[in-house]
Scaffold this motif. Structure first.
Motif, mmCIF file in Angstrom:
data_model
loop_
_atom_site.group_PDB
_atom_site.id
_atom_site.type_symbol
_atom_site.label_atom_id
_atom_site.label_comp_id
_atom_site.label_asym_id
_atom_site.label_seq_id
_atom_site.Cartn_x
_atom_site.Cartn_y
_atom_site.Cartn_z
ATOM 1 N N ARG A 123 2.758 13.319 -10.857
ATOM 2 C CA ARG A 123 3.813 12.723 -10.021
ATOM 3 C C ARG A 123 3.908 13.444 -8.677
ATOM 4 O O ARG A 123 3.997 12.803 -7.635
ATOM 5 C CB ARG A 123 5.146 12.826 -10.768
ATOM 6 N N LEU A 126 0.998 12.524 -6.373
ATOM 7 C CA LEU A 126 1.110 11.169 -5.851
ATOM 8 C C LEU A 126 2.228 11.055 -4.823
ATOM 9 O O LEU A 126 2.051 10.465 -3.754
ATOM 10 C CB LEU A 126 1.358 10.202 -7.002
ATOM 11 N N GLU A 127 3.363 11.659 -5.122
ATOM 12 C CA GLU A 127 4.506 11.530 -4.212
ATOM 13 C C GLU A 127 4.330 12.314 -2.920
ATOM 14 O O GLU A 127 4.991 12.024 -1.918
ATOM 15 C CB GLU A 127 5.796 11.926 -4.925
ATOM 16 N N VAL A 175 8.965 5.150 -3.278
ATOM 17 C CA VAL A 175 7.676 4.475 -3.466
ATOM 18 C C VAL A 175 7.708 3.096 -2.829
ATOM 19 O O VAL A 175 6.765 2.688 -2.152
ATOM 20 C CB VAL A 175 7.339 4.371 -4.967
ATOM 21 N N SER A 187 2.675 4.363 -9.186
ATOM 22 C CA SER A 187 3.883 5.148 -9.401
ATOM 23 C C SER A 187 4.820 4.520 -10.412
ATOM 24 O O SER A 187 5.260 5.163 -11.360
ATOM 25 C CB SER A 187 4.626 5.347 -8.072
ATOM 26 N N TYR A 192 6.526 6.116 -13.772
ATOM 27 C CA TYR A 192 7.960 6.036 -14.017
ATOM 28 C C TYR A 192 8.338 5.415 -15.344
ATOM 29 O O TYR A 192 9.423 5.673 -15.859
ATOM 30 C CB TYR A 192 8.669 5.363 -12.846
#
Length: 273
Positions: A123, A126-127, A175, A187, A192
Motif C-alpha cells: 500500500r 503504491l500510494e 486514489v 488500489s 482496500y
C-alpha cells in the motif's frame, strides 16, 4: 467437467465480459474443451446439472447453437461439438484469468502478521505514486470530499465509537483523485478490500500504541499539502503517515508472544463476514 464451482465459472465469465457470454455458455465451453471427444447436448446437460445448474437438455442445445454461431464450437458429425481454434483461445484466456484470480485471492487471505506487513508495505509503495498524481489532478470537488472524509474521521474519534473504514475512506478518495482507472483498480480492488476487512485489527494496534487519534491530524496535513499543490511535501507526509502504521505493526509483532494477533484476526474476519 473441470473441477470448477459455479462461482468460479461466473467469475471467469465476468473476466471476459458477461455481455457476450452467459455463465452457462462459459460452463458449456469448458465442458466441451475439457473433453478429448465431441460432446453433445445430453452429456453437457448432465454435467451441468451435476455442477448445480438447473438447466435442461433443450436449453443446452440452444447454448451450443449460439456458440456455433459465435465461432466458438463446431459440429463433429452426429457425435456433438468440439472447440474451434477461436473457442480454444477463449477458453485458455478464461482459465488464465481464473488462475490469476485464485493467486490474488490467496495472497490477500491474511493469516499471519507478516502477510499484513507485506500488504501495508505494498500500500505504501503504491500510494507514494498515487499522492503525486493526486496533487496534480485533484479537483476542488475532490478536495471537498477529502475534507468531508476528514470530518467524519474526527467525528468518529470524538464520539469514541467505531465506525468501519472511516480512516480508509480518506485514502480511497486520494486514489480517486488520480483520475487513473489503473490506480483505482490496483488500489481499490487489490488493496482496500483486504484493508477494510482488517480495519478493526489495525484500530486495536494503533490504540495499544496510543496513536489512534494521530491519523486525522496526519490526514489534515496531507490535505493542506494537496491544496498547496506541494507534491514533495505531500509524498513525504504520506510516507511518514504509512510508515508509522507499519512500524507499529512491527512492534506489535515483536511483543505478540501470546498469539493475540490470531485472536484479533479471527474477530476482524468474523465482523466482516
Amino acid at each position: 467437467m473441470p473441477k470448477a464451482s459455479r462461482e468460479g465459472l461466473t467469475k471467469s465469465a465476468r473476466a471476459i465480459g458477461e455481455e457476450h457470454f452467459s455463465r452457462e455458455s462459459i460452463a458449456v465451453l469448458e465442458i466441451v474443451g475439457a473433453s478429448s471427444v465431441p460432446r453433445g447436448a445430453r452429456h453437457v446437460a448432465r454435467l451441468l446439472q451435476e455442477a448445480g445448474y438447473t438447466i435442461s437438455e433443450p436449453t443446452v442445445s440452444r447454448l451450443l447453437t449460439r456458440l456455433d454461431e459465435s465461432g466458438m464450437t463446431i459440429g463433429a458429425g452426429s457425435k456433438g461439438r468440439v472447440l474451434t481454434e477461436r473457442g480454444r483461445a477463449l477458453l485458455t484466456e478464461i482459465l488464465r484469468n481464473r488462475s490469476r484470480g485464485e493467486e490474488l485471492s490467496g495472497a490477500l487471505n491474511i493469516q499471519h502478521i507478516d502477510q499484513l506487513l507485506d500488504l501495508l508495505r505494498a500500500r505504501r509503495g503504491l500510494e507514494r505514486e498515487v499522492i503525486v498524481l493526486a496533487v496534480e489532478r485533484a479537483t476542488e470537488e475532490d478536495l471537498n470530499d477529502l475534507e468531508d472524509a476528514l470530518h467524519d474521521h474526527r467525528h468518529m474519534m470524538s464520539g469514541g465509537s467505531y465506525e468501519g473504514y472511516v480512516a480508509n475512506r480518506f485514502h480511497k478518495i486520494l486514489v480517486r483523485c488520480t483520475g487513473s482507472a489503473l490506480f483505482e483498480a490496483l488500489s481499490t480492488v487489490v488493496l482496500y478490500e483486504a484493508l477494510d476487512a482488517l480495519d478493526p485489527l489495525l484500530l486495536v494496534v494503533t490504540s495499544l500504541h496510543g496513536t489512534v487519534s494521530d491519523a486525522p491530524d496526519e490526514h489534515r496535513a496531507l490535505l493542506e499539502a494537496l491544496r498547496q499543490r506541494d507534491a514533495p511535501r505531500a509524498q513525504a507526509l504520506l510516507d511518514e503517515h504509512l510508515s508509522r502504521l507499519i512500524s507499529e505493526v512491527e512492534d506489535f509483532k515483536k511483543n505478540d508472544n501470546d498469539g493475540v494477533f490470531s485472536s484479533l484476526l479471527s474477530l476482524a474476519q468474523g465482523a466482516s463476514s
